[in-house]
Design a protein around this motif. Structure first.
Motif, short mmCIF file in Angstrom:
data_model
loop_
_atom_site.label_atom_id
_atom_site.label_comp_id
_atom_site.label_asym_id
_atom_site.label_seq_id
_atom_site.Cartn_x
_atom_site.Cartn_y
_atom_site.Cartn_z
N GLN A 140 27.73 -24.95 -39.62
CA GLN A 140 28.20 -23.72 -38.99
C GLN A 140 27.32 -22.51 -39.35
O GLN A 140 27.58 -21.41 -38.88
CB GLN A 140 29.65 -23.44 -39.41
N ARG A 141 26.30 -22.74 -40.13
CA ARG A 141 25.47 -21.62 -40.56
C ARG A 141 24.42 -21.30 -39.49
O ARG A 141 23.84 -22.19 -38.89
CB ARG A 141 24.76 -21.94 -41.89
N THR A 142 24.19 -20.03 -39.32
CA THR A 142 23.14 -19.57 -38.42
C THR A 142 21.78 -19.77 -39.08
O THR A 142 21.69 -20.06 -40.28
CB THR A 142 23.33 -18.09 -38.07
N LEU A 143 20.72 -19.60 -38.29
CA LEU A 143 19.38 -19.70 -38.83
C LEU A 143 19.19 -18.69 -39.96
O LEU A 143 18.58 -19.00 -40.99
CB LEU A 143 18.35 -19.45 -37.71
N ASP A 199 14.12 -16.54 -30.67
CA ASP A 199 15.46 -16.02 -30.38
C ASP A 199 15.47 -14.51 -30.19
O ASP A 199 16.30 -13.98 -29.44
CB ASP A 199 16.42 -16.40 -31.51
N GLN A 200 14.58 -13.81 -30.88
CA GLN A 200 14.53 -12.36 -30.75
C GLN A 200 14.18 -11.97 -29.31
O GLN A 200 14.85 -11.14 -28.69
CB GLN A 200 13.48 -11.79 -31.71
N LEU A 201 13.14 -12.59 -28.77
CA LEU A 201 12.72 -12.27 -27.41
C LEU A 201 13.72 -12.77 -26.37
O LEU A 201 14.00 -12.08 -25.39
CB LEU A 201 11.34 -12.85 -27.14
N ASN A 202 14.25 -13.95 -26.57
CA ASN A 202 15.25 -14.47 -25.63
C ASN A 202 16.50 -13.60 -25.62
O ASN A 202 17.07 -13.31 -24.56
CB ASN A 202 15.61 -15.91 -25.99
N GLN A 209 24.54 -14.48 -28.73
CA GLN A 209 24.34 -15.75 -29.44
C GLN A 209 22.96 -15.80 -30.10
O GLN A 209 22.82 -16.22 -31.25
CB GLN A 209 24.52 -16.91 -28.48
N TYR A 210 21.95 -15.38 -29.36
CA TYR A 210 20.59 -15.36 -29.92
C TYR A 210 20.52 -14.40 -31.11
O TYR A 210 19.94 -14.72 -32.15
CB TYR A 210 19.59 -14.93 -28.85
N GLY A 253 20.46 -13.03 -37.05
CA GLY A 253 21.02 -11.98 -37.88
C GLY A 253 20.57 -10.58 -37.51
O GLY A 253 20.46 -9.72 -38.39
N LYS A 254 20.34 -10.30 -36.23
CA LYS A 254 19.85 -8.99 -35.79
C LYS A 254 21.05 -8.06 -35.59
O LYS A 254 21.59 -7.89 -34.50
CB LYS A 254 19.06 -9.14 -34.49
N ILE A 255 21.46 -7.38 -36.67
CA ILE A 255 22.68 -6.58 -36.65
C ILE A 255 22.59 -5.43 -35.66
O ILE A 255 23.55 -5.14 -34.93
CB ILE A 255 22.98 -6.05 -38.06
#
Length: 926
Positions: free
Chosen positions: A127-130, A374-377, A406-407, A412-414
């Motif tokens: 369940q952990r994110t990247l 994921d940042q760009l998506n 979700q991305y 973790g981009k708060i």
């Protein structure tokens, strides 16, 4: 590029300059906007589209970022972050990945690695994110001491440190990034590196831009210098040009981001700016838009020529261009508002549609690359959601926004999640509870991010960050009021007001209670501890609507600012315009009049000499404003309670308006040869004083000391470059007569130097400063008080210098022109940085200051009355109020119907901000 906008405009590409001339000097805005489309669409189709392997290190692993940051354990708990975490837990649940991430990050930054690891282990691996997985790797290395004994390159290698600084800033660790940047600059002193030196300018620009309050003249030159240094390196030889390509890309791209942010914020606040008389808003927006386009265009050319094997670079700038083109649609839509010409409206609509189409094309090109970034998506789908919202397709907007979220959660981009939550709130127009939840999540995230902004002595860094989020807080306040959750609404409002002052008071070491620091209390605690004899009225000037909060005996009642009939809500621009009109036309005069020395006194006296009599509209406008700001129903409730004092907590332009001048009953006599004799709010049975926020007032009040005894007076009456002030000598004479010569330390003329004033600011008691003062409406830190040098030359002390001076005075009285003013159009975060706020910020208990030019003859009378009342043992708020009342009463008794001195310009000039209960106690002789 030059270091200011005028220089930039004069040096810009001729075709852009031609565009500005067309749009602002032609009656048809459409021509200019069409030209803008033609000039800029050539940037959207040029990049190499090969889907090469993604080798970008744009997002480095968190373990590398954190492991290289040497953090020492801190025992001080961040009370404010804990509070925001509690809010998020109630909204999202304890096991939400964002809640877990912030909690663990909080522990890591404090050096509590075991606690961080224990908390992280409550979340199953799957369940952990990247972000959480990388964080787990870092914690395992740290706890197992799996670190090399070899010298760490992070301590010695400028290149390694530079990369770390950039990663920290990209991961929104701005305080940590600033610390590492300072280390990097020291390393470069012994290990010069021209490319890294250029990047240092970039990093400082990124940090300053994040605060959102930096002047163009302060921030843009940092990016400009980085650009210049790297361009010089690139010109030296082709190989060097290739080596510095990535750095040049980063500088151009981040400079574009900064300029885009400036334009977006300015457009967002255009209503308030227009209301305060600033009509350059669209000029500035389009200029910043064009400069941003130039920077993104440069970044794209660099990426295509040197970085084409790494498609992430081209994708990054394409998305930024897409964002810029979508924003062009916002600009033309704003310009269209209120237009009646159908052909013009149709043309602008066509430009808006083309802007969104161009942006969508760019975004789709990035999505088609199928990058694993994921940042760009996330950014791509975020932009598509924004466009869908502007096209009123709420379903598509919600779908795209949730995909983007979700991305962002995974990496973790708060900050991006914060904006996505606000966007999702906009899609819930039919479900106010869901809308409010999204907004509250966004607000809590923004408050946590704010704590990452590097603190500075003045508080500017964090003030702009808060101001940029004001629109979200506005909607939360409105929704909470609709649900009758007025105390929560007030708490949200307080979180946006005078935050830098609250930060300083919370961390202050110069005044403590029982040896412990004063922390800001919860809203419930503050309300429960307001004295029974005090009623507070707090205001909120939103972008569209305005509210007041009546605070009585621990209860909070919200009331809308409506028309004089109490029916229709007043539009913000109309209210701001009315206040501006009252200030400029009836009381203080316009800025041009003040600059030319044409005071309101001269205008009134000139009319009388010419037999033109007295104007009467001022009382009508002040009556109308009273009916809006303090409606009859609110004023009658206050009267029924019979409080001793009213605390006014202004917002925006209300900081510059004296509530005592509001008219409660008009004089119906129409004879223009007679001065109107209305009844003013001053004449009610309560005293009025002010505070930047309810929280800061509570903290100032709790710093209350014993009655003061020391008295100091600093005065300058003779100047080389300004008019003589004979009233200063009278002030010095009066204060000695009231308190006794032996009890007053008088410092005048050549002895009244900057160094002397800074010394007496560090003493307890009352300080009177009588001199010339000037407000800089554009840059309030440049506001100043005039002093002298020992050899007789003029000198000044600025608000910026006062912010770095320790202030211990219980009361400071500024008998100086404009000393209470800060900005003409303040930031939404309400952190005003003029002379008055600087003194409160640095430790003064209360400040009395002139809100406009102090008329020499009447100003001395008011100050004399103030001092007499203080000497009699009255509180500072009662002393000022009684002085003003007595003055008005005496002038009315002295042929008041022909006496211009009954006009509020002459007696309403002084306001008290801070702790109103401070008193004087005479020194007892043995």
């Amino acid at each position: 590029m030059g270091n200011n906008k005028n220089t930039v405009f004069s040096e810009m590409n001729p075709m852009y300059k031609n565009f500005f001339e067309k749009i602002f000097f032609s009656p048809v805005v459409l021509i200019g906007m069409i030209l803008l489309v033609v000039l800029t669409n050539n940037l959207v189709v040029s990049a190499d589209e090969k889907n090469s392997p993604d080798k970008s290190d744009e997002i480095e692993t968190l373990s590398t970022t954190l492991s290289t940051f040497q953090s020492s354990p801190r025992l001080i708990q961040n009370f404010y972050i804990d509070k925001q975490l509690e809010r998020l837990q109630s909204l999202l649940g304890n096991n939400d990945p964002i809640v877990v991430q912030i909690t663990v990050d909080h522990f890591v930054q404090g050096g509590f690695y075991s606690k961080a690891q224990n908390h992280l282990q409550t979340i199953p691996e799957e369940q952990r994110t990247l972000y959480l997985k990388r964080l787990s790797t870092f914690l395992q290395n740290r706890l197992n001491h799996n670190l090399s004994n070899e010298p760490n390159p992070i301590d010695t290698d400028p290149i390694v440190v530079s990369n770390l600084v950039y990663r920290l800033l990209k991961n929104e660790k701005w305080t940590s990034g600033m610390k590492r940047l300072e280390q990097l600059e020291k390393l470069l002193e012994n290990q010069p590196n021209r490319e890294i030196s250029a990047r240092c300018y970039l990093y400082r620009g990124m940090i300053l831009a994040e605060s959102g309050v930096a002047r163009f003249e302060d921030c843009y030159p940092l990016f400009d210098e980085a650009n210049r240094l790297l361009d010089l390196l690139a010109k030296e030889n082709p190989e060097q040009e290739k080596n510095v390509a990535e750095s040049r890309f980063s500088v151009a791209n981040h400079c574009g981001d900064y300029l885009f942010r400036l334009a977006r914020n300015r457009l967002s606040n255009h209503t308030l700016a227009l209301g305060t008389g600033d009509h350059s808003v669209f000029t500035d927006v389009l200029l910043e838009w064009t400069l941003a386009l130039e920077m993104y265009g440069k970044a794209l050319r660099i990426a295509e020529k040197f970085l084409s094997t790494q498609p992430v670079f081209i994708a990054t700038v394409r998305l930024n261009l897409a964002r810029l083109y979508a924003f062009r649609g916002d600009i033309v839509r704003t310009i269209e508002q209120g237009k009646q010409d159908k052909s013009l409206v149709a043309g602008i609509t066509a430009i808006e549609d083309l802007s969104f189409e161009t942006a969508s094309t760019l975004i789709q090109k990035v999505i088609d690359l199928k990058l694993t970034d994921d940042q760009l998506n996330g950014k791509a789908h975020h932009l598509l959601a924004n466009i869908a919202y502007r096209q009123h397709d709420l379903i598509r907007c919600r779908n795209e926004a949730e995909l983007a979220r979700q991305y962002y959660v995974n990496i973790g981009k708060i900050s991006s999640i914060e904006f996505i939550e606000r966007l999702l709130a906009n899609t819930e127009i039919a479900n106010s509870s869901a809308e409010l939840k999204h907004l509250l999540i966004s607000d809590a995230l923004s408050e946590i991010l704010r704590e990452q902004i590097p603190e500075d002595e003045i508080g500017l860094n964090r003030a702009g960050f808060t101001a940029r989020r004001a629109s979200g807080k506005e909607r939360i306040i409105e929704l909470l009021i609709q649900e009758n959750r007025t105390t929560e609404a007030l708490e949200i409002l307080e979180s946006a007001k005078a935050r830098s002052l609250q930060d300083v008071l919370s961390n202050s070491t110069f005044k403590e209670i029982a040896g412990t620091l004063i922390r800001s209390r919860t809203m419930e605690e503050i309300l429960a501890n307001i004295p029974k004899n005090t009623v507070a009225v707090e205001y909120f000037i939103g972008r569209k609507k305005c509210w007041g909060f009546l605070i009585v005996n621990g209860t909070v009642e919200a009331f809308p600012i409506t028309d004089t009939l109490g029916i229709q809500p007043v539009q913000t621009q109309n209210l701001v315009t009315l206040i501006q009109q009252c200030i400029e036309q009836h009381i203080a005069g316009t800025e041009e009049q003040r600059r030319s020395g044409l005071s309101q006194a001269k205008i009134i006296l000139s009319r009388l000499k010419q037999g033109d009599g007295f104007r009467r509209k001022w009382q009508d406008d002040l009556f109308q404003l009273r009916k809006q700001l303090l409606p009859d129903v609110v004023l009658n409730k206050i009267r029924a309670i019979q409080p001793k004092q009213i605390l006014i907590i202004p917002h925006h332009i209300l900081h510059y308006f004296p509530f005592v001048s509001l008219v409660t009953k008009k004089d119906e006599n129409k004879d223009r040869q007679l001065m109107p004799q209305p009844i003013f709010l001053l004449e009610e049975n309560f005293d009025i004083f002010y505070a930047p926020s309810l929280t800061s007032w509570d903290m100032l009040r709790r710093q209350e000391s014993q009655p003061f005894q020391q008295i100091t007076a600093v005065g300058v009456s003779e100047f080389n470059g300004a008019n003589t002030l004979p009233g200063v000598r009278k002030d010095m004479e009066n204060i000695q007569n009231v308190f006794g010569k032996e009890n007053v330390n008088v410092i005048t003329e050549n002895q009244a130097t900057k160094q002397t004033l800074q010394k007496v600011l560090g003493k307890n008691g009352l300080l009177l400063v009588a001199t010339h003062g000037m407000n800089d409406s554009s840059y309030p830190l440049n506001s100043f008080l005039m002093l002298r040098t020992e050899d007789g030359n003029d000198d000044i002390i600025t608000a910026g210098e006062i912010f770095y001076t320790s202030v211990q005075n219980d009361i400071i009285v500024l008998s100086a022109c404009y000393s209470g003013l800060s900005e003409k159009s303040p930031m939404s975060g309400d952190d005003l940085f003029g002379i008055q706020r600087a003194l409160l910020h640095r430790g003064a208990g209360a400040v009395i200051a002139g809100v406009w030019d102090v008329y020499d003859l009447t100003g001395t009378i008011l100050i004399h009355g103030l001092m007499r009342n203080l000497a009699e043992g009255k509180s500072i708020v009662s002393a000022l109020s009684e002085s003003q009342r007595n003055f008005l009463k005496e002038q009315r008794a002295s042929n008041g119907k022909q006496n211009p001195w009954t006009h509020p310009y002459f007696w309403a000039v002084y306001t008290l901000t801070g702790n109103g209960n401070i008193r004087y106690e005479k020194i007892k002789t043995k």
